[in-house]
Write an enzyme that holds these catalytic residues in place. Structure first.
Site, PDB file in Angstrom:
ATOM      1  N   ASP A 219       0.865  -1.184   0.000  1.00  0.00           N
ATOM      2  CA  ASP A 219       0.000   0.000   0.000  1.00  0.00           C
ATOM      3  C   ASP A 219       0.901   1.232   0.000  1.00  0.00           C
ATOM      4  O   ASP A 219       2.029   1.174  -0.476  1.00  0.00           O
ATOM      5  CB  ASP A 219      -0.945  -0.030   1.211  1.00  0.00           C
ATOM      6  N   HIS A 242       2.263   1.904  -3.199  1.00  0.00           N
ATOM      7  CA  HIS A 242       1.381   2.866  -3.858  1.00  0.00           C
ATOM      8  C   HIS A 242       1.935   4.285  -3.816  1.00  0.00           C
ATOM      9  O   HIS A 242       1.199   5.238  -4.035  1.00  0.00           O
ATOM     10  CB  HIS A 242      -0.008   2.828  -3.218  1.00  0.00           C
TER      11      HIS A 242
END
Length: 395
Positions: A219, A242
């Site tokens: 993430d 991310h």
């Protein structure tokens, strides 16, 4: 912001000089003396909590010492305030219980502690692979949250350095209502497909510095949330993951402004995003301002520069109004590298609150592939650009 950071560095230098100058009065609390067993199976929760209690109540500097070995540790909350500065010296490997936690929001928490130092080269192993299959948050908005590895609440004037966080079940490090904390030379690792394993989350905190670290997760490498200010991220390697995100913002009532964020001298490698600002389409007003992204290398990043004010990770989002998050005073300077998609720069701002004073200087992001050279796409952006650019800015 630079003046504030310099003051903080001076503070830490003075603080740790004083620590060394009184080293002869430091008392060490070895968890083995409280019954901790390094067999990788015995739950050492009681031993660690008792060692912390004694160290926290010590007059003068104290060290909670975890020697080499593998220690199983159930969910614990190390609470202050403590009488004096305290060092959590981790040389060994702490392992979380296997599988989803029995209702615990955090594996290891520190709260209401002033002048905390965590160091030692040891590892916090969340044993995430044993629990990730229980994460259904992508499809279930009422999902059960797995525990964060290290949660810091109301922690001030502290340092975290030379430690490793491996395979968190959820977020690795989370900061809430913290002030003047320096995170450096840490390694945060989880596979690219591990769900919700953000590296570092920062909310309602100020004067947080992250530097000289490697973050590889499933993430966000770093997520900067509501109410945070004076956040500096430098010399960080991010990938996979991310990227580094401000937001998401504008989802909950009562959210506070975010301002004074700098991301400098970082490398992004094969991440989904590079530097991102994101907000929900909702009527909740927030101001996001005074951001600097500078001296950044992008290596095959899917979305190197992105502002997304229509953020919606779920198909069930109620998108009935434009985002009321006002993004302004954002500078992108000396950013270069390779985009893995043709759209290297995407700025989709709010139609009701357009992005203001977006400044780009020397941004060169190439794309190689059958879809042609890199492009930039914008909507509702007011800004200006200087120097060399590829692709050409769209505002």
């Amino acid at each position: 912001m630079a003046l504030q950071i310099d003051f903080a560095l001076v503070f830490f230098s003075v603080f740790f000089f004083l620590l060394l100058s009184v080293a002869q009065s430091v008392r060490t609390f070895d968890v083995r003396n409280y019954g901790a067993v390094a067999d990788g199976r015995t739950d050492n929760q009681k031993a660690f909590l008792q060692a912390w209690t004694d160290a926290c109540n010590q007059n003068g500097f104290s060290i909670l010492y975890v020697p080499r070995g593998v220690y199983m540790l159930g969910a614990v909350e190390f609470s202050g305030p403590c009488k004096s500065p305290i060092i959590f010296w981790l040389r060994g490997n702490l392992k979380a219980p296997m599988g989803p936690s029995s209702g615990a929001e955090n594996w290891i928490g520190f709260q209401y502690v002033n002048k905390l130092l965590i160091k030692g080269g040891g590892t916090f192993d969340g044993q995430g692979p044993s629990a990730w299959s229980s994460n259904d948050c992508q499809t279930n908005t009422n999902c059960r949250q797995l525990p964060t590895t290290l949660k810091f609440d109301f922690v001030t004037n502290s340092r975290i350095q030379h430690i490793r966080s491996l395979n968190s079940k959820n977020t690795h490090f989370s900061f809430f209502e913290c002030k003047n904390v320096n995170v450096s030379k840490v390694e945060i690792l989880a596979p690219a497909d591990s769900p919700n394993t953000d590296g570092i989350k920062i909310g309602s905190s100020t004067d947080i510095r992250i530097s000289k670290s490697r973050i590889s997760t499933g993430d966000d490498c770093v997520a900067i949330l509501s109410g945070s200010s004076n956040i500096d991220v430098s010399y960080v390697y991010c990938g996979p993951g991310h990227g580094i995100s401000i937001g998401s913002l504008g989802k909950y009532q009562g959210e506070k402004n975010v301002n004074g964020v700098s991301v400098r001298k970082c490398i992004f490698r094969r991440t989904d995003n590079g530097v991102r600002i994101k907000s929900w389409e909702s009527p909740i007003p927030v101001i996001a301002s005074d951001f600097l992204f500078q001296d950044i290398y992008m290596d095959r990043v899917r979305n190197p520069i992105i502002i997304d004010q229509t953020y919606c990770p779920h198909a069930s989002c109620n998108q009935q109004t434009a985002s009321h998050v006002q993004i302004k005073d954002v500078t992108y300077r000396n950013i270069w590298g390779i985009s893995s998609t043709p759209i290297a720069i995407s700025m989709e701002c709010s139609r009701q609150f357009p992005c203001k004073n977006i400044v780009m200087t020397d941004v060169v992001l190439a794309h190689f592939g059958p879809q042609g050279p890199s492009k930039s796409v914008c909507s509702h952006v007011n800004g200006r650009h200087f120097g060399q650019h590829h692709p050409r800015p769209c505002f």
